[in-house]
Scaffold this active site. Structure first.
Site, PDB file in Angstrom:
ATOM      1  N   ASN A 109     -25.481  -5.602  36.992  1.00  0.00           N
ATOM      2  CA  ASN A 109     -25.677  -6.631  38.012  1.00  0.00           C
ATOM      3  C   ASN A 109     -27.109  -6.556  38.520  1.00  0.00           C
ATOM      4  OD1 ASN A 109     -23.037  -7.579  38.002  1.00  0.00           O
ATOM      5  ND2 ASN A 109     -22.391  -6.305  39.707  1.00  0.00           N
ATOM      6  N   ARG A 112     -19.107  -7.611  33.926  1.00  0.00           N
ATOM      7  CA  ARG A 112     -19.663  -6.455  33.201  1.00  0.00           C
ATOM      8  C   ARG A 112     -18.599  -5.769  32.360  1.00  0.00           C
ATOM      9  NH1 ARG A 112     -21.762  -2.929  37.778  1.00  0.00           N
ATOM     10  NH2 ARG A 112     -19.931  -3.899  38.690  1.00  0.00           N
TER      11      ARG A 112
END
Length: 126
Positions: A69, A51
């Site tokens: 996520n 990320r």
């Protein structure tokens, strides 16, 4: 206010945001359409800073959107921006990722032309 900082320092983030918007506006004025696409990345993409690297790459390329996520071990999100920049981000999400990641496959969905951006930056969602 800290006496060591120039008076303009608190405005620096606003200036950066204005410049980003100008850059996107310039890209739009060149006649290139704005695109939006959702994505989901499969493989070893959690616990490997995926990320964080996605956010950094998006900001470097100049697209907006988000990444997060999922509870099934994937990473999902949305990217918006000029078509060529969205395509660059799609390629990065499919082939590069973070240094420790392993991308098995990336699914793209809901790709469409949009008239304006729905986000002002790229962020990590939790």
């Amino acid at each position: 206010m800290c006496p060591l900082l120039p008076a303009a320092a608190p405005r620096a983030p606003l200036l950066a945001l204005r410049l980003l918007r100008r850059g996107l506006a310039a890209a739009m004025s060149t006649g290139g359409p704005l695109k939006s696409v959702d994505y989901e990345v499969f493989g070893r993409v959690q616990g490997v800073c995926f990320r964080m690297y996605t956010e950094g790459e998006a900001k470097k390329i100049g697209v907006v959107g988000w990444v997060k996520n999922t509870n099934k071990g994937t990473v999902t999100g949305q990217v918006q921006g000029p078509e060529e920049k969205v395509n660059s981000m799609k390629s990065w999400l499919s082939k590069v990722g973070s240094p420790s990641s392993r991308i098995d496959r990336t699914d793209f969905s809901n790709e469409k032309t949009i008239s304006k951006l729905e986000y002002s930056n790229f962020s990590i969602r939790y």
